[in-house]
Design a protein around this motif. Structure first.
Motif, PDB file in Angstrom:
ATOM      1  N   GLU A   1       0.828  -1.204   0.000  1.00  0.00           N
ATOM      2  CA  GLU A   1       0.000   0.000   0.000  1.00  0.00           C
ATOM      3  C   GLU A   1       0.865   1.257   0.000  1.00  0.00           C
ATOM      4  OE1 GLU A   1      -3.348   0.582  -0.107  1.00  0.00           O
ATOM      5  OE2 GLU A   1      -3.701  -1.536  -0.506  1.00  0.00           O
ATOM      6  N   MET A   2       1.950   1.218   0.744  1.00  0.00           N
ATOM      7  CA  MET A   2       2.857   2.372   0.788  1.00  0.00           C
ATOM      8  C   MET A   2       3.472   2.630  -0.581  1.00  0.00           C
ATOM      9  SD  MET A   2       4.853   1.986   4.435  1.00  0.00           S
ATOM     10  CE  MET A   2       5.929   3.366   4.035  1.00  0.00           C
ATOM     11  N   ILE A   3       3.874   1.566  -1.281  1.00  0.00           N
ATOM     12  CA  ILE A   3       4.478   1.725  -2.605  1.00  0.00           C
ATOM     13  C   ILE A   3       3.459   2.295  -3.589  1.00  0.00           C
ATOM     14  CG2 ILE A   3       5.431   0.490  -4.584  1.00  0.00           C
ATOM     15  CD1 ILE A   3       6.733  -1.431  -2.538  1.00  0.00           C
ATOM     16  N   LEU A   4       2.247   1.730  -3.594  1.00  0.00           N
ATOM     17  CA  LEU A   4       1.221   2.191  -4.531  1.00  0.00           C
ATOM     18  C   LEU A   4       0.879   3.658  -4.322  1.00  0.00           C
ATOM     19  CD1 LEU A   4      -1.264  -0.824  -4.683  1.00  0.00           C
ATOM     20  CD2 LEU A   4       0.231  -0.005  -6.512  1.00  0.00           C
ATOM     21  N   LYS A   5       0.861   4.094  -3.069  1.00  0.00           N
ATOM     22  CA  LYS A   5       0.394   5.453  -2.772  1.00  0.00           C
ATOM     23  C   LYS A   5       1.512   6.483  -2.665  1.00  0.00           C
ATOM     24  CE  LYS A   5      -3.936   4.057  -0.570  1.00  0.00           C
ATOM     25  NZ  LYS A   5      -4.790   4.103   0.637  1.00  0.00           N
ATOM     26  N   HIS A   6       2.761   5.996  -2.472  1.00  0.00           N
ATOM     27  CA  HIS A   6       3.838   6.963  -2.225  1.00  0.00           C
ATOM     28  C   HIS A   6       5.059   6.804  -3.131  1.00  0.00           C
ATOM     29  CE1 HIS A   6       1.638   8.243   1.304  1.00  0.00           C
ATOM     30  NE2 HIS A   6       1.592   6.996   1.741  1.00  0.00           N
ATOM     31  N   TYR A   7       5.055   5.836  -4.034  1.00  0.00           N
ATOM     32  CA  TYR A   7       6.203   5.643  -4.924  1.00  0.00           C
ATOM     33  C   TYR A   7       6.338   6.792  -5.922  1.00  0.00           C
ATOM     34  CZ  TYR A   7       9.194   3.487  -8.496  1.00  0.00           C
ATOM     35  OH  TYR A   7      10.190   3.226  -9.395  1.00  0.00           O
ATOM     36  N   ALA A   8       5.219   7.267  -6.428  1.00  0.00           N
ATOM     37  CA  ALA A   8       5.233   8.354  -7.415  1.00  0.00           C
ATOM     38  C   ALA A   8       4.139   9.367  -7.075  1.00  0.00           C
ATOM     39  CB  ALA A   8       5.042   7.803  -8.819  1.00  0.00           C
ATOM     40  N   PRO A   9       4.279  10.059  -5.942  1.00  0.00           N
ATOM     41  CA  PRO A   9       3.212  10.962  -5.492  1.00  0.00           C
ATOM     42  C   PRO A   9       3.012  12.145  -6.432  1.00  0.00           C
ATOM     43  CG  PRO A   9       5.198  11.262  -4.180  1.00  0.00           C
ATOM     44  CD  PRO A   9       5.430  10.058  -5.043  1.00  0.00           C
ATOM     45  N   SER A  10       1.779  12.619  -6.464  1.00  0.00           N
ATOM     46  CA  SER A  10       1.419  13.755  -7.310  1.00  0.00           C
ATOM     47  C   SER A  10       0.238  14.476  -6.668  1.00  0.00           C
ATOM     48  CB  SER A  10       1.058  13.280  -8.711  1.00  0.00           C
ATOM     49  OG  SER A  10       0.751  14.365  -9.553  1.00  0.00           O
ATOM     50  N   GLU A  11       0.028  15.722  -7.081  1.00  0.00           N
ATOM     51  CA  GLU A  11      -1.084  16.497  -6.530  1.00  0.00           C
ATOM     52  C   GLU A  11      -2.426  16.045  -7.092  1.00  0.00           C
ATOM     53  OE1 GLU A  11       1.481  17.717  -8.140  1.00  0.00           O
ATOM     54  OE2 GLU A  11       2.651  18.925  -6.729  1.00  0.00           O
ATOM     55  N   LYS A  12      -2.417  15.575  -8.342  1.00  0.00           N
ATOM     56  CA  LYS A  12      -3.640  15.165  -9.022  1.00  0.00           C
ATOM     57  C   LYS A  12      -3.494  13.726  -9.501  1.00  0.00           C
ATOM     58  CE  LYS A  12      -5.461  19.421  -9.074  1.00  0.00           C
ATOM     59  NZ  LYS A  12      -6.759  19.803  -8.489  1.00  0.00           N
ATOM     60  N   HIS A  13      -4.629  13.030  -9.573  1.00  0.00           N
ATOM     61  CA  HIS A  13      -4.604  11.633 -10.003  1.00  0.00           C
ATOM     62  C   HIS A  13      -5.747  11.363 -10.969  1.00  0.00           C
ATOM     63  CE1 HIS A  13      -2.579  11.717  -6.080  1.00  0.00           C
ATOM     64  NE2 HIS A  13      -1.837  10.738  -6.576  1.00  0.00           N
ATOM     65  N   ILE A  14      -5.422  10.680 -12.066  1.00  0.00           N
ATOM     66  CA  ILE A  14      -6.432  10.201 -13.010  1.00  0.00           C
ATOM     67  C   ILE A  14      -6.130   8.730 -13.250  1.00  0.00           C
ATOM     68  CG2 ILE A  14      -7.417  10.419 -15.314  1.00  0.00           C
ATOM     69  CD1 ILE A  14      -6.575  13.360 -15.266  1.00  0.00           C
ATOM     70  N   GLY A  15      -6.992   7.875 -12.721  1.00  0.00           N
ATOM     71  CA  GLY A  15      -6.740   6.446 -12.750  1.00  0.00           C
ATOM     72  C   GLY A  15      -7.402   5.738 -13.922  1.00  0.00           C
ATOM     73  N   LEU A  16      -6.886   4.566 -14.237  1.00  0.00           N
ATOM     74  CA  LEU A  16      -7.459   3.676 -15.247  1.00  0.00           C
ATOM     75  C   LEU A  16      -7.663   2.315 -14.608  1.00  0.00           C
ATOM     76  CD1 LEU A  16      -4.989   4.531 -18.171  1.00  0.00           C
ATOM     77  CD2 LEU A  16      -7.279   5.480 -17.869  1.00  0.00           C
ATOM     78  N   HIS A  17      -8.830   1.723 -14.815  1.00  0.00           N
ATOM     79  CA  HIS A  17      -9.077   0.389 -14.250  1.00  0.00           C
ATOM     80  C   HIS A  17     -10.207  -0.292 -15.010  1.00  0.00           C
ATOM     81  CE1 HIS A  17      -8.403  -2.771 -11.448  1.00  0.00           C
ATOM     82  NE2 HIS A  17      -7.796  -2.024 -10.553  1.00  0.00           N
ATOM     83  N   PHE A  18     -10.446  -1.568 -14.640  1.00  0.00           N
ATOM     84  CA  PHE A  18     -11.460  -2.356 -15.339  1.00  0.00           C
ATOM     85  C   PHE A  18     -12.851  -1.763 -15.180  1.00  0.00           C
ATOM     86  CE2 PHE A  18      -8.406  -5.805 -13.883  1.00  0.00           C
ATOM     87  CZ  PHE A  18      -7.713  -5.839 -15.077  1.00  0.00           C
ATOM     88  N   GLU A  19     -13.120  -1.198 -14.009  1.00  0.00           N
ATOM     89  CA  GLU A  19     -14.414  -0.586 -13.727  1.00  0.00           C
ATOM     90  C   GLU A  19     -14.214   0.761 -13.042  1.00  0.00           C
ATOM     91  OE1 GLU A  19     -17.737  -3.861 -13.124  1.00  0.00           O
ATOM     92  OE2 GLU A  19     -16.256  -4.004 -11.512  1.00  0.00           O
TER      93      GLU A  19
END
Length: 330
Positions: free
Chosen positions: A138-156
């Motif tokens: 969880e730490m890697i997913l959320k803090h490996y490449a931090p940014s002010e804005k997020h636009i995600g892609l996923h199956f749903e």
């Protein structure tokens, strides 16, 4: 508008997505790409202006991560130098597809950025996770490449900022057929780990894509392919089913095509375990350990009617317009 686009070159999915996005990005301005990492096998047919050795994943022989190889290949001093040298102030927009060096560069240079891609979806707790969460994962997913804005892609669409997968034009414009073969793409497995199991199914043709194969050849019922877009697209479009890892792009394309999927997430790879949890929710069978009974697992998968969920493809123009609007709304 000048656009800086950072690609994490661990595996091929990030590169494949960037190649699909590039013609659409050019409608908004000029694009320079930064390739960070060293173990992708797909040729990046992009205007790559900057490169870094970066930080990459390395695999054990049969389906796991090799943490020793990962650790010994990390070069923190060079990564910091690379971050300082990136001329981010020359750009109007910085798009980061999960690259730590670009995130560090933004922090050092006080530059705004947006994290865009599959990993950005994990900022939301609504995005599927395995039953047993990993604190480190969880730490890697959320803090490996931090940014002010997020636009995600996923199956749903698990959250408001999450959009459908980017599907390649070759897939979108295809006429899928079932030519009975099974496509195999498992980058964390070496050839001798699985070929015995595939070979036992003598009446089934396997198209196996491997990083260390230089030219196509056939032995028995297995045709070995080098990893390249055109051959893989053709094999996937016309396959009966695909055996692949717990990545994102390949399962997304297979879901879009309505193909049968068997997912084998890389062991102790938390993001892939999360993707496997999402696939299971969609009804896709997942195998976590591959042993001596793998030929029986394949046989059971082939002989069992499984759900083939359909997913939506991304409207790239709309998503990019949303990205630039989000970026400018600082």
């Amino acid at each position: 508008m000048k656009i800086f686009y950072a690609i994490q070159a661990t595996g091929n999915g990030h590169i494949s997505r960037a190649m699909q996005l590039f013609p659409y990005l050019k409608k908004f301005g000029t694009v320079d790409f930064f390739l960070s990492g060293n173990n992708a096998s797909l040729n990046a047919d992009l205007p790559v202006k900057f490169k870094s050795y970066g930080c990459s994943l390395h695999y054990s022989k049969c389906g796991g991560l090799n943490y020793w190889d990962i650790a010994k290949n990390v070069r923190p001093i060079q990564m910091y130098k690379d971050a300082k040298s990136l001329p981010l102030k020359d750009y109007d927009v910085v798009i980061n597809d999960f690259d730590s060096i670009t995130s560090l560069a933004c922090k050092v240079q006080k530059i705004h950025s947006v994290q865009f891609g599959h990993q950005a979806s994990f900022v939301s707790d609504a995005t599927p996770r395995p039953e047993k969460k990993s604190i480190m994962g969880e730490m890697i997913l959320k803090h490996y490449a931090p940014s002010e804005k997020h636009i995600g892609l996923h199956f749903e669409k698990y959250d408001s900022f999450i959009h459908p997968p980017i599907i390649k034009d070759e897939i979108l414009n295809s006429n899928p057929k079932n030519l009975k073969h099974i496509t195999v793409y498992l980058p964390s497995f070496q050839q001798d780990c699985l070929e015995k199991a595939f070979g036992k199914h003598k009446y089934i043709e396997f198209h196996w894509f491997l990083n260390d194969v230089k030219s196509k050849y056939t032995v028995g019922n297995i045709t070995y392919f080098p990893v390249n877009q055109s051959d893989f697209n053709e094999s996937l479009i016309n396959c009966h089913g695909i055996i692949t890892g717990g990545g994102f792009e390949t399962p997304a394309e297979a879901l879009y095509l309505g193909k049968k999927i068997l997912s084998i997430p890389i062991r102790k790879h938390y993001e892939q375990e999360c993707n496997a949890a999402a696939l299971k929710k969609l009804g896709v069978p997942v195998v976590y350990e591959v042993g001596d009974n793998f030929d029986f697992i394949i046989e059971n998968w082939l002989n069992t009617e499984v759900k083939k969920p359909s997913i939506q493809a991304n409207n790239i123009n709309e998503t990019l317009q949303y990205l630039f609007d989000t970026y400018n709304n600082k």
